[in-house]
Design a protein around this motif. Structure first.
Motif, PDB file in Angstrom:
ATOM      1  N   ALA A  25       0.837  -1.205   0.000  1.00 56.03           N
ATOM      2  CA  ALA A  25       0.000   0.000   0.000  1.00 56.03           C
ATOM      3  C   ALA A  25       0.872   1.255   0.000  1.00 56.03           C
ATOM      4  O   ALA A  25       0.590   2.228  -0.713  1.00 56.03           O
ATOM      5  N   ARG A  26       1.931   1.255   0.793  1.00 50.00           N
ATOM      6  CA  ARG A  26       2.832   2.406   0.873  1.00 50.00           C
ATOM      7  C   ARG A  26       3.462   2.715  -0.487  1.00 50.00           C
ATOM      8  O   ARG A  26       3.605   3.876  -0.864  1.00 50.00           O
ATOM      9  N   ALA A  27       3.849   1.665  -1.215  1.00 54.79           N
ATOM     10  CA  ALA A  27       4.553   1.844  -2.481  1.00 54.79           C
ATOM     11  C   ALA A  27       3.629   1.776  -3.687  1.00 54.79           C
ATOM     12  O   ALA A  27       4.104   1.681  -4.821  1.00 54.79           O
ATOM     13  N   SER A  28       2.312   1.834  -3.463  1.00 56.34           N
ATOM     14  CA  SER A  28       1.376   1.792  -4.591  1.00 56.34           C
ATOM     15  C   SER A  28       1.604   2.987  -5.509  1.00 56.34           C
ATOM     16  O   SER A  28       2.190   4.001  -5.116  1.00 56.34           O
ATOM     17  N   GLU A  29       1.141   2.872  -6.745  1.00 55.82           N
ATOM     18  CA  GLU A  29       1.535   3.856  -7.756  1.00 55.82           C
ATOM     19  C   GLU A  29       1.085   5.278  -7.437  1.00 55.82           C
ATOM     20  O   GLU A  29       1.699   6.237  -7.905  1.00 55.82           O
ATOM     21  N   HIS A  30       0.046   5.434  -6.635  1.00 58.15           N
ATOM     22  CA  HIS A  30      -0.385   6.774  -6.237  1.00 58.15           C
ATOM     23  C   HIS A  30      -0.401   6.927  -4.716  1.00 58.15           C
ATOM     24  O   HIS A  30      -1.138   7.741  -4.173  1.00 58.15           O
ATOM     25  N   GLY A  31       0.429   6.136  -4.033  1.00 55.87           N
ATOM     26  CA  GLY A  31       0.591   6.285  -2.595  1.00 55.87           C
ATOM     27  C   GLY A  31       1.421   7.506  -2.262  1.00 55.87           C
ATOM     28  O   GLY A  31       1.855   8.261  -3.141  1.00 55.87           O
ATOM     29  N   PHE A  32       1.705   7.714  -0.960  1.00 54.38           N
ATOM     30  CA  PHE A  32       2.374   8.963  -0.585  1.00 54.38           C
ATOM     31  C   PHE A  32       3.822   9.037  -1.062  1.00 54.38           C
ATOM     32  O   PHE A  32       4.393  10.128  -1.163  1.00 54.38           O
ATOM     33  N   LEU A  33       4.437   7.905  -1.420  1.00 59.85           N
ATOM     34  CA  LEU A  33       5.795   7.962  -1.972  1.00 59.85           C
ATOM     35  C   LEU A  33       5.803   8.599  -3.363  1.00 59.85           C
ATOM     36  O   LEU A  33       6.858   9.015  -3.856  1.00 59.85           O
ATOM     37  N   ASN A 125       7.693   9.251  -9.699  1.00 55.39           N
ATOM     38  CA  ASN A 125       8.466  10.029  -8.730  1.00 55.39           C
ATOM     39  C   ASN A 125       9.613   9.185  -8.178  1.00 55.39           C
ATOM     40  O   ASN A 125       9.445   8.030  -7.789  1.00 55.39           O
ATOM     41  N   VAL A 126      10.800   9.789  -8.107  1.00 59.26           N
ATOM     42  CA  VAL A 126      12.002   9.038  -7.736  1.00 59.26           C
ATOM     43  C   VAL A 126      11.892   8.437  -6.333  1.00 59.26           C
ATOM     44  O   VAL A 126      12.422   7.345  -6.063  1.00 59.26           O
ATOM     45  N   THR A 127      11.202   9.111  -5.415  1.00 55.07           N
ATOM     46  CA  THR A 127      11.055   8.573  -4.055  1.00 55.07           C
ATOM     47  C   THR A 127      10.342   7.227  -4.084  1.00 55.07           C
ATOM     48  O   THR A 127      10.709   6.302  -3.343  1.00 55.07           O
ATOM     49  N   ARG A 128       9.353   7.094  -4.952  1.00 49.11           N
ATOM     50  CA  ARG A 128       8.639   5.823  -5.069  1.00 49.11           C
ATOM     51  C   ARG A 128       9.460   4.801  -5.850  1.00 49.11           C
ATOM     52  O   ARG A 128       9.590   3.641  -5.425  1.00 49.11           O
ATOM     53  N   VAL A 129      10.009   5.215  -6.973  1.00 44.28           N
ATOM     54  CA  VAL A 129      10.712   4.281  -7.851  1.00 44.28           C
ATOM     55  C   VAL A 129      11.925   3.660  -7.158  1.00 44.28           C
ATOM     56  O   VAL A 129      12.236   2.486  -7.340  1.00 44.28           O
ATOM     57  N   ALA A 235       3.621  -1.265  14.863  1.00 42.74           N
ATOM     58  CA  ALA A 235       3.869   0.184  14.848  1.00 42.74           C
ATOM     59  C   ALA A 235       4.493   0.572  13.518  1.00 42.74           C
ATOM     60  O   ALA A 235       5.434  -0.069  13.048  1.00 42.74           O
ATOM     61  N   THR A 236       3.975   1.624  12.907  1.00 43.81           N
ATOM     62  CA  THR A 236       4.425   2.017  11.566  1.00 43.81           C
ATOM     63  C   THR A 236       4.891   3.464  11.535  1.00 43.81           C
ATOM     64  O   THR A 236       4.519   4.283  12.376  1.00 43.81           O
ATOM     65  N   ASN A 237       5.691   3.749  10.521  1.00 46.84           N
ATOM     66  CA  ASN A 237       6.116   5.114  10.258  1.00 46.84           C
ATOM     67  C   ASN A 237       5.008   5.865   9.530  1.00 46.84           C
ATOM     68  O   ASN A 237       4.293   5.292   8.695  1.00 46.84           O
ATOM     69  N   LEU A 238       4.895   7.146   9.819  1.00 48.35           N
ATOM     70  CA  LEU A 238       3.987   8.014   9.073  1.00 48.35           C
ATOM     71  C   LEU A 238       4.705   8.557   7.829  1.00 48.35           C
ATOM     72  O   LEU A 238       5.930   8.448   7.705  1.00 48.35           O
ATOM     73  N   PRO A 239       3.966   9.164   6.896  1.00 53.19           N
ATOM     74  CA  PRO A 239       4.580   9.629   5.652  1.00 53.19           C
ATOM     75  C   PRO A 239       5.766  10.563   5.836  1.00 53.19           C
ATOM     76  O   PRO A 239       6.692  10.569   5.006  1.00 53.19           O
ATOM     77  N   CYS A 240       5.789  11.354   6.921  1.00 55.47           N
ATOM     78  CA  CYS A 240       6.870  12.313   7.113  1.00 55.47           C
ATOM     79  C   CYS A 240       8.225  11.637   7.286  1.00 55.47           C
ATOM     80  O   CYS A 240       9.269  12.292   7.165  1.00 55.47           O
ATOM     81  N   ALA A 241       8.250  10.336   7.543  1.00 53.35           N
ATOM     82  CA  ALA A 241       9.519   9.619   7.635  1.00 53.35           C
ATOM     83  C   ALA A 241      10.147   9.417   6.259  1.00 53.35           C
ATOM     84  O   ALA A 241      11.323   9.053   6.167  1.00 53.35           O
ATOM     85  N   TYR A 242       9.366   9.671   5.192  1.00 51.96           N
ATOM     86  CA  TYR A 242       9.821   9.366   3.840  1.00 51.96           C
ATOM     87  C   TYR A 242       9.834  10.578   2.907  1.00 51.96           C
ATOM     88  O   TYR A 242      10.535  10.571   1.908  1.00 51.96           O
ATOM     89  N   GLU A 262      11.348  -1.874  21.128  1.00 47.37           N
ATOM     90  CA  GLU A 262      12.141  -2.459  20.050  1.00 47.37           C
ATOM     91  C   GLU A 262      11.269  -3.406  19.250  1.00 47.37           C
ATOM     92  O   GLU A 262      11.455  -4.625  19.208  1.00 47.37           O
ATOM     93  N   ALA A 263      10.264  -2.818  18.614  1.00 47.09           N
ATOM     94  CA  ALA A 263       9.279  -3.557  17.837  1.00 47.09           C
ATOM     95  C   ALA A 263       8.708  -2.621  16.786  1.00 47.09           C
ATOM     96  O   ALA A 263       8.714  -1.402  16.953  1.00 47.09           O
ATOM     97  N   GLY A 264       8.225  -3.207  15.685  1.00 48.87           N
ATOM     98  CA  GLY A 264       7.629  -2.413  14.633  1.00 48.87           C
ATOM     99  C   GLY A 264       8.653  -1.877  13.654  1.00 48.87           C
ATOM    100  O   GLY A 264       9.814  -2.337  13.597  1.00 48.87           O
ATOM    101  N   GLU A 265       8.244  -0.869  12.889  1.00 51.61           N
ATOM    102  CA  GLU A 265       9.114  -0.345  11.838  1.00 51.61           C
ATOM    103  C   GLU A 265      10.249   0.495  12.410  1.00 51.61           C
ATOM    104  O   GLU A 265      10.087   1.232  13.385  1.00 51.61           O
ATOM    105  N   ARG A 266      11.393   0.389  11.732  1.00 51.58           N
ATOM    106  CA  ARG A 266      12.592   1.112  12.136  1.00 51.58           C
ATOM    107  C   ARG A 266      12.793   2.320  11.210  1.00 51.58           C
ATOM    108  O   ARG A 266      11.973   2.615  10.352  1.00 51.58           O
ATOM    109  N   LEU A 267      13.918   3.009  11.399  1.00 51.75           N
ATOM    110  CA  LEU A 267      14.250   4.138  10.546  1.00 51.75           C
ATOM    111  C   LEU A 267      14.302   3.703   9.078  1.00 51.75           C
ATOM    112  O   LEU A 267      14.911   2.672   8.760  1.00 51.75           O
ATOM    113  N   PRO A 268      13.689   4.457   8.168  1.00 51.98           N
ATOM    114  CA  PRO A 268      13.834   4.139   6.748  1.00 51.98           C
ATOM    115  C   PRO A 268      15.302   4.193   6.319  1.00 51.98           C
ATOM    116  O   PRO A 268      16.097   4.929   6.895  1.00 51.98           O
ATOM    117  N   VAL A 269      15.629   3.398   5.340  1.00 53.98           N
ATOM    118  CA  VAL A 269      17.007   3.354   4.835  1.00 53.98           C
ATOM    119  C   VAL A 269      17.341   4.631   4.103  1.00 53.98           C
ATOM    120  O   VAL A 269      16.534   5.123   3.322  1.00 53.98           O
TER     121      VAL A 269
END
Length: 269
Positions: A25-33, A125-129, A235-242, A262-269
């Motif tokens: 869902a995060r990386a869908s073609e019209h998602g926030f990325l 968009n390069v952020t998604r690709v 636990a998930t990151n919100l869009p502002c992490a990306y 120490e559970a859930g999503e970590r810092l984005p790469v």
């Protein structure tokens, strides 16, 4: 009622299925990325290089004036000339579709913190690709905790800050969740999806191994006695992490947990 505790493989498989769906869902073609910009509309008409038309707003809501050769789709209907969206409720959004050559662009029209904005979403968009996926802690049953929901006599309006300087969000908080995680803890809960609850929090991992500003967690609706379960593995990151083109809320002060989650999503790469 008898409940069955899942085995370790079942627990891992359920978490993996959930997280894979969340990543898709995060990386869908019209998602926030796919967002290429955030444009704060004013009373002065402006044209942007990543969206069709000339945009402005007023007390009557956002307006786009399309050039003679331009068109958009609104609710599946082709629109030309001038389109008025009407006043938008806070935190609401609607989308229009723009065919830019061979690429289908979705333009989000939204209201955030008392202002109207547009955010074009372009699949190329390069952020998604270039998105590599988000690392997560290995799922751990120790971070699935029993919780008790204590409702307020009357739900409270709670104002929180935003990753955008000067912007504020207002949420309705129906009560507090109490639980034990290496000691007694509590989280102020906001209304979530359906009858569920939603929390924003930070903890001792924030800014170290997890995103500094916030993490987000959906929680099942409590039963009649107030019992529910908090699964910090989800636990998930919100869009502002990306992306810088986000207006994510910050957690209320009460939700800064003095424990390392120490559970859930970590810092984005």
């Amino acid at each position: 009622m008898t409940t069955t505790t899942p085995t370790a493989p079942e627990f891992q498989a359920a978490w993996s299925a959930w997280h894979d769906a969340h990543e898709r869902a995060r990386a869908s073609e019209h998602g926030f990325l796919a967002i290429t910009s955030i444009r704060w509309l004013t009373g002065t008409p402006e044209r942007f290089d990543d969206a069709p038309g000339t945009w402005s707003t007023s007390d009557d809501g956002p307006v786009v004036v399309l050039a003679e050769e331009e068109s958009i789709e609104v609710d599946g209907v082709r629109v030309t000339g001038t389109h008025r969206f009407g006043p938008l409720p806070e935190r609401s959004s609607t989308s229009v579709v723009w065919q830019d050559g061979d690429e289908t662009v979705v333009v989000e029209v939204a209201r955030r913190g008392g202002s109207d904005v547009i955010r074009p979403r372009r699949p190329s968009n390069v952020t998604r690709v270039s998105y590599p996926g988000t690392p997560s802690y290995e799922p751990d049953p120790a971070f699935v905790v029993d919780a008790h929901f204590e409702p307020f006599e009357t739900p409270r309006s709670v104002t929180v800050g935003s990753v955008v300087d000067g912007l504020q969000h207002v949420y309705e908080a129906p009560g507090v969740l109490t639980f034990d995680l290496d000691g007694p803890r509590s989280l102020l809960a906001f209304n979530g999806h359906g009858d569920g609850l939603h929390v924003l929090f930070t903890d001792r991992t924030s800014g170290v191994t997890t995103y500094a500003a916030n993490r987000s967690l959906d929680i099942a609706a409590p039963d009649a006695s107030g019992a529910t379960t908090i699964d910090f593995n989800r636990a998930t990151n919100l869009p502002c992490a990306y992306t810088v083109h986000a207006t994510c809320p910050l957690p209320p002060a009460e939700n800064r947990l003095d424990v390392a989650v120490e559970a859930g999503e970590r810092l984005p790469v």
